[in-house]
Design an enzyme around this catalytic site. Structure first.
Site, PDB file in Angstrom:
ATOM      1  N   CYS A  13     -11.369  35.208  18.899  1.00 49.47           N
ATOM      2  CA  CYS A  13     -12.608  35.921  18.280  1.00 49.47           C
ATOM      3  C   CYS A  13     -13.317  34.512  17.901  1.00 49.47           C
ATOM      4  O   CYS A  13     -12.424  33.979  17.663  1.00 49.47           O
ATOM      5  CB  CYS A  13     -12.491  36.745  17.385  1.00 49.47           C
ATOM      6  SG  CYS A  13     -11.147  36.162  16.008  1.00 49.47           S
ATOM      7  N   HIS A  75      -9.116  34.348   8.128  1.00 48.40           N
ATOM      8  CA  HIS A  75      -9.460  36.081   6.977  1.00 48.40           C
ATOM      9  C   HIS A  75     -10.007  35.148   5.663  1.00 48.40           C
ATOM     10  O   HIS A  75      -9.990  36.261   4.988  1.00 48.40           O
ATOM     11  CB  HIS A  75      -7.703  35.556   7.154  1.00 48.40           C
ATOM     12  CG  HIS A  75      -6.493  36.378   7.951  1.00 48.40           C
ATOM     13  ND1 HIS A  75      -6.043  34.657   8.326  1.00 48.40           N
ATOM     14  CD2 HIS A  75      -6.436  37.089   9.173  1.00 48.40           C
ATOM     15  CE1 HIS A  75      -5.566  34.831   9.798  1.00 48.40           C
ATOM     16  NE2 HIS A  75      -5.322  36.346   9.780  1.00 48.40           N
ATOM     17  N   GLU A 133      -6.911  38.353   4.723  1.00 50.80           N
ATOM     18  CA  GLU A 133      -8.099  39.113   4.323  1.00 50.80           C
ATOM     19  C   GLU A 133      -7.880  39.956   3.047  1.00 50.80           C
ATOM     20  O   GLU A 133      -9.106  40.025   2.772  1.00 50.80           O
ATOM     21  CB  GLU A 133      -8.542  39.680   5.527  1.00 50.80           C
ATOM     22  CG  GLU A 133      -9.803  40.138   5.793  1.00 50.80           C
ATOM     23  CD  GLU A 133     -10.535  40.777   6.785  1.00 50.80           C
ATOM     24  OE1 GLU A 133     -11.341  42.114   6.616  1.00 50.80           O
ATOM     25  OE2 GLU A 133      -9.752  41.101   7.852  1.00 50.80           O
ATOM     26  N   SER A 228       0.692  39.115  13.919  1.00 49.81           N
ATOM     27  CA  SER A 228      -0.716  39.668  14.566  1.00 49.81           C
ATOM     28  C   SER A 228      -1.477  40.968  14.177  1.00 49.81           C
ATOM     29  O   SER A 228      -0.501  41.606  15.129  1.00 49.81           O
ATOM     30  CB  SER A 228      -1.531  39.266  15.884  1.00 49.81           C
ATOM     31  OG  SER A 228      -2.633  39.817  16.062  1.00 49.81           O
ATOM     32  N   SER A 229      -1.762  41.353  13.010  1.00 42.80           N
ATOM     33  CA  SER A 229      -2.695  42.854  13.176  1.00 42.80           C
ATOM     34  C   SER A 229      -3.256  43.741  14.078  1.00 42.80           C
ATOM     35  O   SER A 229      -2.524  44.976  15.212  1.00 42.80           O
ATOM     36  CB  SER A 229      -3.154  43.040  11.360  1.00 42.80           C
ATOM     37  OG  SER A 229      -2.126  42.540  10.632  1.00 42.80           O
TER      38      SER A 229
END
Length: 288
Positions: A13, A75, A133, A228-229
């Protein structure tokens, strides 16, 4: 003949791309650069940057540093990190994602105004406990924000008191809406409820896109790091439409047994998955 396609929408991203670019620019200067935590939840990309000289550290190691450069990943970090950096004369290379930065500021403004007005509001964050985050977001409230990980945990809230709901930027939009609906149904008439859809659209829009991609192929390899969430959520979207979906961390996990009955194969990934890693997976498949 076997057809192998890489999903064009998969890959880093904006926030991750910016963080990695900043790291590469600093490393090109030949100076020592530390990164507070893994720069991205992908072991292969972290190893690539480690070979270039990036040193990942945790918060305990960070507290012992002085007179050096430290990169903050996309994050984000709580205010305490910035205070420690200033005290120890650490130069911060801030790669916090702009979407996360805006969210941090909104939560801090909410907290500051509630303190100034003397009103007891519940600042609630829909997110994963302990996620980098989320730690940064909770830090904006001096540690007082309530974190809920799912709809099942909404009952821990006090519906007789005001509620302000925010979300970690990479959470499921559908589940966020379910939480909003539940609170609206149960909030006391004497209390107020405001919610803020702070989910990154670049992430949210990936869900329907990745479903279409997975449905268009007989076999799907979803490439992402185990931490990775965002990857866990997106992989579940693949599985919903294509049971022949595999989550892999690296090309070496692909087997000839998995490939033998399929001619149309798709490769996709999370917002933390580098394009070069998906290309490596394609090369392995084409050799089989």
């Amino acid at each position: 003949m076997r057809k192998v396609e890489i999903d064009e929408g998969s890959g880093f991203c904006f926030g991750v791309t910016t963080a990695i670019r900043k790291a590469e620019e600093e490393l090109a200067k030949g100076e020592t650069l530390y990164c507070l935590g893994d720069i991205v939840h992908n072991g292969q990309e972290c190893e690539r940057l480690k070979q270039m000289g990036l040193v990942s550290i945790d918060h305990q190691e960070f507290e012992k540093l002085s007179h050096t450069k430290v990169l903050l990943r996309a994050h984000g970090e709580p205010p305490l990190t910035y205070h420690q950096a200033q005290a120890n004369q650490i130069e911060i290379i801030d790669a916090t994602c702009p979407v996360v930065l805006r969210l941090q500021k909104r939560i801090k403004q909410e907290y500051d105004s509630s303190m100034a007005e003397g009103k007891e509001r519940q600042i609630v964050i829909f997110g994963k406990n302990g996620h980098a985050e989320v730690l940064g977001l909770v830090g904006q409230t001096n540690g007082t924000a309530i974190v809920i990980e799912s709809l099942k945990e909404v009952n821990c809230l006090d519906f007789t008191k005001d509620i302000r709901l925010y979300s970690q930027t990479t959470k499921s939009l559908d589940e966020f809406r379910q939480i909003v609906a539940y609170i609206q149904e149960h909030i006391s008439p004497e209390a107020t409820f405001n919610y803020y859809d702070t989910i990154c659209r670049q992430v949210a829009n990936r869900m329907p896109d990745i479903q279409r991609f997975a449905a268009a192929h007989e076999l799907v390899f979803f490439v992402c790091g185990h931490k990775s969430s965002n990857g866990k959520i997106l992989f579940q979207e693949c599985l919903k439409v294509n049971p022949n979906s595999y989550q892999i961390d690296r090309p070496e996990e692909i087997t000839s047994e998995q490939l033998k009955d399929f001619s149309s194969i798709g490769i996709c990934g999370a917002t933390s998955t580098p394009k070069w890693l998906m290309e490596e997976c394609k090369r392995v498949i084409m050799k089989e």
